[in-house]
Design an enzyme around this catalytic site. Structure first.
Site, short mmCIF file in Angstrom:
data_model
loop_
_atom_site.label_atom_id
_atom_site.label_comp_id
_atom_site.label_asym_id
_atom_site.label_seq_id
_atom_site.Cartn_x
_atom_site.Cartn_y
_atom_site.Cartn_z
N ARG A 164 20.39 27.22 -20.94
CA ARG A 164 20.00 28.16 -19.55
C ARG A 164 21.24 28.75 -18.93
O ARG A 164 21.04 28.95 -17.79
CB ARG A 164 19.59 27.26 -18.18
CG ARG A 164 17.32 27.22 -18.24
CD ARG A 164 16.55 28.54 -18.45
NE ARG A 164 14.85 27.97 -18.49
CZ ARG A 164 14.39 27.79 -20.26
NH1 ARG A 164 15.45 27.79 -21.13
NH2 ARG A 164 13.23 27.25 -19.21
N SER A 239 10.26 28.33 -13.12
CA SER A 239 10.67 26.55 -13.59
C SER A 239 11.65 27.67 -12.54
O SER A 239 13.06 28.19 -12.87
CB SER A 239 11.45 25.67 -14.80
OG SER A 239 10.87 25.93 -16.03
N GLU A 334 18.02 26.88 -11.14
CA GLU A 334 18.18 28.03 -12.48
C GLU A 334 18.15 29.01 -11.87
O GLU A 334 18.70 30.08 -12.09
CB GLU A 334 16.97 27.24 -13.11
CG GLU A 334 16.92 28.28 -14.68
CD GLU A 334 15.54 28.15 -15.22
OE1 GLU A 334 15.27 29.61 -14.98
OE2 GLU A 334 15.13 28.09 -15.39
N1 EPU Z 1 6.89 17.05 -16.49
C1 EPU Z 1 5.88 15.96 -15.22
N2 EPU Z 1 5.08 16.82 -14.18
C2 EPU Z 1 5.26 17.94 -14.43
C3 EPU Z 1 5.98 18.66 -15.10
C4 EPU Z 1 7.00 18.28 -16.18
O1 EPU Z 1 6.24 14.81 -15.65
O2 EPU Z 1 4.93 18.07 -12.82
C5 EPU Z 1 6.34 16.47 -17.87
C6 EPU Z 1 5.16 15.63 -18.58
O3 EPU Z 1 6.06 14.66 -18.44
C7 EPU Z 1 6.12 16.93 -19.42
C8 EPU Z 1 7.08 17.36 -19.48
O4 EPU Z 1 7.80 16.85 -18.14
O5 EPU Z 1 5.37 16.20 -20.68
C9 EPU Z 1 7.56 18.51 -20.37
O6 EPU Z 1 6.87 19.29 -19.45
P1 EPU Z 1 6.88 21.28 -19.91
O7 EPU Z 1 6.39 20.64 -21.15
O8 EPU Z 1 5.95 21.55 -19.42
O9 EPU Z 1 8.51 21.26 -19.70
P2 EPU Z 1 9.53 21.70 -18.87
O10 EPU Z 1 10.70 20.54 -19.44
O11 EPU Z 1 8.83 20.95 -17.48
C10 EPU Z 1 10.54 23.51 -19.39
C11 EPU Z 1 11.04 24.92 -19.67
C12 EPU Z 1 10.48 25.97 -19.59
C13 EPU Z 1 9.40 26.10 -20.84
C14 EPU Z 1 8.66 24.51 -20.63
C15 EPU Z 1 8.33 25.23 -22.75
C16 EPU Z 1 12.90 24.27 -18.18
C17 EPU Z 1 13.68 24.39 -17.12
N3 EPU Z 1 12.29 24.61 -17.90
O12 EPU Z 1 9.73 23.03 -18.87
O13 EPU Z 1 10.54 27.08 -18.73
O14 EPU Z 1 8.19 27.00 -20.87
O15 EPU Z 1 9.81 23.63 -21.48
O16 EPU Z 1 8.90 24.27 -23.34
O17 EPU Z 1 14.08 24.14 -19.19
C18 EPU Z 1 11.36 28.57 -17.58
O18 EPU Z 1 12.75 28.19 -18.14
O19 EPU Z 1 10.79 29.46 -16.23
C19 EPU Z 1 9.77 27.72 -17.03
C20 EPU Z 1 8.51 28.03 -17.31
#
Ligand code: EPU
Length: 342
Positions: A164, A239, A334
């Site tokens: 990012r 995010s 971010e």
């Molecule tokens: N989780 C929770 N609670 C929540 C959200 C997430 O416990 O409310 C935990 C869960 O354990 C889940 C893990 O976080 O398994 C990962 O969640 P998710 O796959 O939704 O991904 P993320 O790490 O929360 C990142 C990116 C997203 C991208 C997704 C999928 C960043 C800051 N965000 O989110 O990017 O779509 O991975 O690759 O790196 C964006 O940047 O706008 C965005 C949506």
């Protein structure tokens, strides 16, 4: 060149925050753009670039020029048997561009389906999802230096991409306007990235054994729609926080205290899920006035209608402070905060 005065920026930012710009201009050609930049430089206006407006939080009125760019076009630059170089202009919708690539069976960005924003702003924060980042396929971009109107080509290495992150968020912040981006995509032997998140489960649910790039895109669209709010229905900026990277030592210590903590190894460190901490701290689904934390993804802050940028910012600060107090984890925003917080 048309310069308007005192224009609301509500339609131009995906948070739907209502602030005014002292001056406002829309430009759909590079020639017009250069004229507007000249005017802004001569009259010493500070410039706020608006393209998709999908990664910014406007916390007060803009006392300068808000410049909405509207440069459109997609074309094939060159092609071999296996690869194609495609050029896309700054203001093409990112997902529209992904869709165009899929219709032509060009592979490489299917995992980046349905990310809000425009093609020209995607490199600034090196958009990424489901194990793929834009830096994996970007070959070069053309940017215009706002102070001089001069064009400059940046290679992939020149962009200094990170998670990012890019040079456009650091040393060159607010200095360049990205006008055009080139991508190298596959025409055959597509390389699928299926190991991240729920992609394999989603494909299995769709009864797909040998997925095409179109199937992968469809699976990702389904996953994203199930937990991310649509900015055209409810104001948000994807995010709001980055996923923090912590040392293995810190991760092990947290794991003893919180065995179900979510994270994965990156080199010698661990990238942990900010959403997990925010949810555990009790913020998921919380609402203060019209500012809230999305009920299905705690990383996303939302505007239920009339929230000010400052109210959304204050909510983000309360979350930062609370996660720090409860877990000793320093979250980072971010989204770009635009304006003064005094
Ligand atoms: N989780 C929770 N609670 C929540 C959200 C997430 O416990 O409310 C935990 C869960 O354990 C889940 C893990 O976080 O398994 C990962 O969640 P998710 O796959 O939704 O991904 P993320 O790490 O929360 C990142 C990116 C997203 C991208 C997704 C999928 C960043 C800051 N965000 O989110 O990017 O779509 O991975 O690759 O790196 C964006 O940047 O706008 C965005 C949506």
């Amino acid at each position: 060149m048309l310069i308007q005065e005192n224009v609301s920026l509500k339609p131009y930012n995906t948070f739907g925050v209502d602030v005014d710009a002292r001056y406002f201009s829309t430009t759909s050609s590079q020639e017009d753009l250069l004229q507007v930049l000249k005017w802004a430089n001569e009259t010493q206006q500070k410039i706020l670039l608006l393209n998709g407006g999908s990664n910014m939080l406007l916390v007060n009125d803009w006392d300068g020029l808000a410049l909405k760019i509207d440069l459109k076009g997609i074309e094939i630059v060159s092609s071999t048997e296996e690869h194609v170089i495609v050029s896309v202009q700054s203001s093409e919708d990112w997902h529209g561009f992904v869709t165009w690539c899929l219709a032509n069976d060009f592979g490489g960005i299917e995992n980046l389906s349905l990310i809000p924003g425009k093609a020209g702003t995607a490199p600034i924060q090196n958009i990424g999802a489901y194990g793929v980042e834009i830096k994996d396929v970007l070959t070069q971009l053309t940017a215009i230096e706002m102070a001089t109107g001069k064009k400059r080509i940046f290679t992939n290495a020149d962009c200094q991409f990170g998670y990012r992150d890019s040079v456009f968020k650091n040393q060159l912040k607010n200095q360049y306007l990205i006008a055009e981006v080139h991508f190298r995509l596959t025409k055959k032997k597509h390389v699928l990235h299926l190991d991240y998140g729920a992609i394999r489960n989603q494909l299995a649910e769709n009864n797909i054994e040998n997925p095409t790039i179109q199937d992968v895109s469809q699976a990702i669209i389904t996953i994203r729609q199930s937990k991310l709010p649509d900015p055209s229905k409810i104001g948000n900026s994807g995010s709001f926080f980055k996923n923090p990277v912590i040392s293995a030592l810190e991760f092990d210590a947290l794991k003893i205290q919180f065995p179900d903590i979510s994270g994965h190894a990156v080199d010698d460190n661990y990238k942990v899920a900010a959403g997990w901490f925010i949810e555990q701290a009790g913020w998921k689904g919380k609402r203060i006035g019209d500012a809230g934390v999305h009920e299905k993804q705690a990383l996303v802050l939302v505007n239920y209608g009339q929230a000010t940028g400052r109210e959304i910012y204050d909510l983000s600060q309360a979350i930062l402070d609370d996660v720090w107090a409860k877990f000793g984890i320093q979250l980072e925003r971010e989204v770009n905060i635009i304006g003064s917080l005094d």
